[in-house]
Design an enzyme around this catalytic site. Structure first.
Site, mmCIF file in Angstrom:
data_model
loop_
_atom_site.group_PDB
_atom_site.id
_atom_site.type_symbol
_atom_site.label_atom_id
_atom_site.label_comp_id
_atom_site.label_asym_id
_atom_site.label_seq_id
_atom_site.Cartn_x
_atom_site.Cartn_y
_atom_site.Cartn_z
ATOM 1 N N ASP A 203 -66.479 19.302 -101.735
ATOM 2 C CA ASP A 203 -67.199 18.103 -101.296
ATOM 3 C C ASP A 203 -68.101 17.663 -102.449
ATOM 4 O OD1 ASP A 203 -68.832 16.156 -100.290
ATOM 5 O OD2 ASP A 203 -69.099 17.102 -98.335
ATOM 6 N N HIS A 208 -75.432 15.219 -102.937
ATOM 7 C CA HIS A 208 -75.802 16.634 -102.922
ATOM 8 C C HIS A 208 -76.082 17.207 -104.319
ATOM 9 C CE1 HIS A 208 -74.540 16.243 -98.813
ATOM 10 N NE2 HIS A 208 -73.337 15.872 -99.204
ATOM 11 N N ILE A 223 -79.733 16.620 -101.235
ATOM 12 C CA ILE A 223 -79.836 17.400 -99.995
ATOM 13 C C ILE A 223 -78.600 18.289 -99.824
ATOM 14 C CG2 ILE A 223 -81.300 15.697 -98.872
ATOM 15 C CD1 ILE A 223 -78.836 14.774 -97.254
ATOM 16 N N GLY A 226 -74.285 18.998 -94.868
ATOM 17 C CA GLY A 226 -74.425 19.408 -93.473
ATOM 18 C C GLY A 226 -73.485 20.562 -93.144
HETATM 19 C C1 LIG Z 1 -64.484 13.701 -93.235
HETATM 20 C C2 LIG Z 1 -65.840 13.376 -92.792
HETATM 21 C C3 LIG Z 1 -66.910 14.050 -93.570
HETATM 22 C C4 LIG Z 1 -68.127 13.193 -93.606
HETATM 23 C C5 LIG Z 1 -69.043 13.678 -94.634
HETATM 24 C C6 LIG Z 1 -70.032 12.662 -94.994
HETATM 25 C C7 LIG Z 1 -70.802 13.044 -96.219
HETATM 26 C C8 LIG Z 1 -71.719 14.180 -95.942
HETATM 27 C C9 LIG Z 1 -73.006 13.998 -95.956
HETATM 28 C C10 LIG Z 1 -73.918 15.060 -95.551
HETATM 29 O O1 LIG Z 1 -73.633 16.231 -95.461
HETATM 30 S S1 LIG Z 1 -75.480 14.503 -95.194
HETATM 31 C C11 LIG Z 1 -76.373 15.973 -94.780
HETATM 32 C C12 LIG Z 1 -76.228 16.376 -93.362
HETATM 33 N N1 LIG Z 1 -76.736 15.407 -92.428
HETATM 34 C C13 LIG Z 1 -78.035 15.134 -92.292
HETATM 35 O O2 LIG Z 1 -78.883 15.642 -92.994
HETATM 36 C C14 LIG Z 1 -78.437 14.191 -91.188
HETATM 37 C C15 LIG Z 1 -79.645 14.711 -90.443
HETATM 38 N N2 LIG Z 1 -79.968 13.831 -89.329
HETATM 39 C C16 LIG Z 1 -80.733 12.745 -89.469
HETATM 40 O O3 LIG Z 1 -81.250 12.452 -90.539
HETATM 41 C C17 LIG Z 1 -80.949 11.909 -88.244
HETATM 42 O O4 LIG Z 1 -80.659 12.664 -87.108
HETATM 43 C C18 LIG Z 1 -80.055 10.616 -88.227
HETATM 44 C C19 LIG Z 1 -78.569 10.942 -88.309
HETATM 45 C C20 LIG Z 1 -80.459 9.693 -89.417
HETATM 46 C C21 LIG Z 1 -80.320 9.865 -86.903
HETATM 47 O O5 LIG Z 1 -81.690 9.702 -86.771
HETATM 48 P P1 LIG Z 1 -82.263 8.384 -86.098
HETATM 49 O O6 LIG Z 1 -83.730 8.583 -85.975
HETATM 50 O O7 LIG Z 1 -81.783 7.182 -86.811
HETATM 51 O O8 LIG Z 1 -81.532 8.432 -84.696
HETATM 52 P P2 LIG Z 1 -82.111 8.217 -83.234
HETATM 53 O O9 LIG Z 1 -82.958 6.989 -83.198
HETATM 54 O O10 LIG Z 1 -82.715 9.487 -82.744
HETATM 55 O O11 LIG Z 1 -80.777 7.978 -82.407
HETATM 56 C C22 LIG Z 1 -80.034 6.738 -82.516
HETATM 57 C C23 LIG Z 1 -78.704 6.953 -81.798
HETATM 58 O O12 LIG Z 1 -77.859 7.769 -82.600
HETATM 59 C C24 LIG Z 1 -77.552 8.998 -81.913
HETATM 60 N N3 LIG Z 1 -77.690 10.084 -82.904
HETATM 61 C C25 LIG Z 1 -78.843 10.493 -83.442
HETATM 62 N N4 LIG Z 1 -78.599 11.480 -84.323
HETATM 63 C C26 LIG Z 1 -77.274 11.689 -84.309
HETATM 64 C C27 LIG Z 1 -76.433 12.603 -84.977
HETATM 65 N N5 LIG Z 1 -76.912 13.508 -85.853
HETATM 66 N N6 LIG Z 1 -75.117 12.561 -84.721
HETATM 67 C C28 LIG Z 1 -74.611 11.687 -83.832
HETATM 68 N N7 LIG Z 1 -75.371 10.780 -83.145
HETATM 69 C C29 LIG Z 1 -76.681 10.794 -83.395
HETATM 70 C C30 LIG Z 1 -78.576 9.127 -80.800
HETATM 71 O O13 LIG Z 1 -78.069 9.863 -79.719
HETATM 72 C C31 LIG Z 1 -78.876 7.687 -80.463
HETATM 73 O O14 LIG Z 1 -77.863 7.194 -79.612
HETATM 74 P P3 LIG Z 1 -78.254 6.785 -78.093
HETATM 75 O O15 LIG Z 1 -78.724 8.056 -77.467
HETATM 76 O O16 LIG Z 1 -79.311 5.749 -78.239
HETATM 77 O O17 LIG Z 1 -76.982 6.282 -77.507
#
Ligand SMILES: CCCCCCC/C=C/C(=O)SCCNC(=O)CCNC(=O)[C@H](O)C(C)(C)COP(=O)(O)OP(=O)(O)OC[C@H]1O[C@@H](n2cnc3c(N)ncnc32)[C@H](O)[C@@H]1OP(=O)(O)O
Length: 304
Positions: A203, A208, A223, A226
């Site tokens: 990846d 990252h 960062i 994930g």
């Molecule tokens: C082949 C595919 C591979 C893809 C790889 C992509 C590249 C990789 C990148 C990474 O590894 S990034 C590092 C790992 N991830 C993170 O660090 C993310 C950590 N999480 C956050 O920063 C936050 O949770 C967020 C994702 C930014 C969301 O925060 P936010 O405050 O904007 O959300 P809310 O207002 O609480 O919720 C809005 C809405 O979205 C839903 N939701 C919230 N978080 C998630 C989530 N992690 N996954 C899925 N859905 C999420 C939440 O339930 C809300 O929906 P409703 O409840 O209103 O319907």
């Protein structure tokens, strides 16, 4: 089931759902399996750890190294260098703002330590969250020779800034799977170089590794992937509840709640509930949860 939408410049759900992804074939070997295990911290505290050495080394007549179940979370990386969805017609977003939201993994048979396999990909979900769009991709991986299905990865991708494409009265939501799919403490440290080692498993997203790209995405420095955090957590579950035996795992779910900076201390708490181990991985320095989910085991652990 889909709810009503108005096509916009950012996301046109009908076009996205109609997209057909190409099949992707690839091969992996024991070096890939061992490098992955090191990348998620196996033997990081103890190079002769009884419950982990078999993930990186053949010992005592054991013919192959054993495969951590989260190794298969690398398979979707083979779909167009992991970001194959960036060019999906009807899905316009700023790739520098995307974050990995969740991962769900099902294991259907023992994962060989080397193999030739084929990925089939489809869109399993699309949701308008206003400030973001959530895309869910399902990658099913089969053995190339026999066609037997090995595993499925459902990757949830959180596209910041790309939402608001539906009628505000009824936000668009579509999913092909049922909603319900969605002791104690081990302290694996994530080394400052954790992301740099993990990326060698395939990846290469510069979020990252590249400080300038990380800043554009809103972070002070690169960062951790994930899926690397998920690998740390699942490894802790396998060590604590499966005596180090990876084939005890049936499925794994994780939601990424907070970004992790390499070098921060990850602490995974676990609770057994029948065959399910619920876990939460915290960043110790900030006392906040970065990941939570569960690991479903084949049986209730007998040693507890
Ligand atoms: C082949 C595919 C591979 C893809 C790889 C992509 C590249 C990789 C990148 C990474 O590894 S990034 C590092 C790992 N991830 C993170 O660090 C993310 C950590 N999480 C956050 O920063 C936050 O949770 C967020 C994702 C930014 C969301 O925060 P936010 O405050 O904007 O959300 P809310 O207002 O609480 O919720 C809005 C809405 O979205 C839903 N939701 C919230 N978080 C998630 C989530 N992690 N996954 C899925 N859905 C999420 C939440 O339930 C809300 O929906 P409703 O409840 O209103 O319907």
């Amino acid at each position: 089931m889909a709810t009503r939408s108005k096509p916009s410049a950012a996301v046109d759900p009908e076009v996205v759902l109609a997209h057909k992804f190409p099949e992707v074939s690839f091969h992996y070997d024991e070096r890939d399996v061992a490098l992955y295990a090191l990348g998620v911290g196996a033997c990081g505290d103890d190079a002769v750890d009884e419950k982990e050495l078999h993930f990186v080394y053949h010992r005592d007549g054991q013919p192959h190294i054993k495969v951590l179940p989260t190794f298969v979370s690398l398979f979707p990386n083979k779909n167009g260098n992991g970001l194959g969805f960036v060019n999906v017609p009807g899905l316009n977003f700023d790739a520098s703002l995307l974050l990995h939201g969740q991962q769900y993994i099902e294991i259907y048979r023992q994962i060989p330590s080397y193999s030739s396999v084929v990925n089939k990909v489809k869109v399993a979900g699309l949701h308008d969250k206003g400030k973001a769009t959530i895309l869910e991709l399902e990658t099913t991986t089969s053995l190339k020779e026999s066609g037997e299905i090995l595993c499925m990865n459902r990757s949830t991708i959180y596209l910041r800034g790309a939402g608001g494409f539906s009628d505000s009265s009824r936000p668009y939501t579509y999913a092909t799977y049922p909603a319900n799919q969605v002791s104690r403490i081990s302290i694996p440290n994530s080394a400052p170089s954790a992301a740099l080692l993990y990326r060698l498993s395939g990846d290469y997203n510069p979020l990252h590794s590249d400080p300038a790209i990380a800043q554009v995405a809103g972070f002070t420095r690169p960062i951790l992937h994930g899926l690397c955090t998920l690998g740390f957590a699942a490894r802790a579950v396998i060590k604590s509840f499966c005596n180090g035996e990876p084939t005890a795992v049936k499925s794994i779910f994780g939601r990424f709640l907070l970004h992790v900076y390499p070098g921060e201390t990850l602490s995974t708490e676990m609770w057994l509930d029948g065959q399910k181990v619920h876990y939460q991985t915290k960043v110790k320095e900030r006392n906040r949860a970065a990941l939570s989910g569960y690991v479903l085991l084949q049986h209730i652990p007998s040693s507890l």
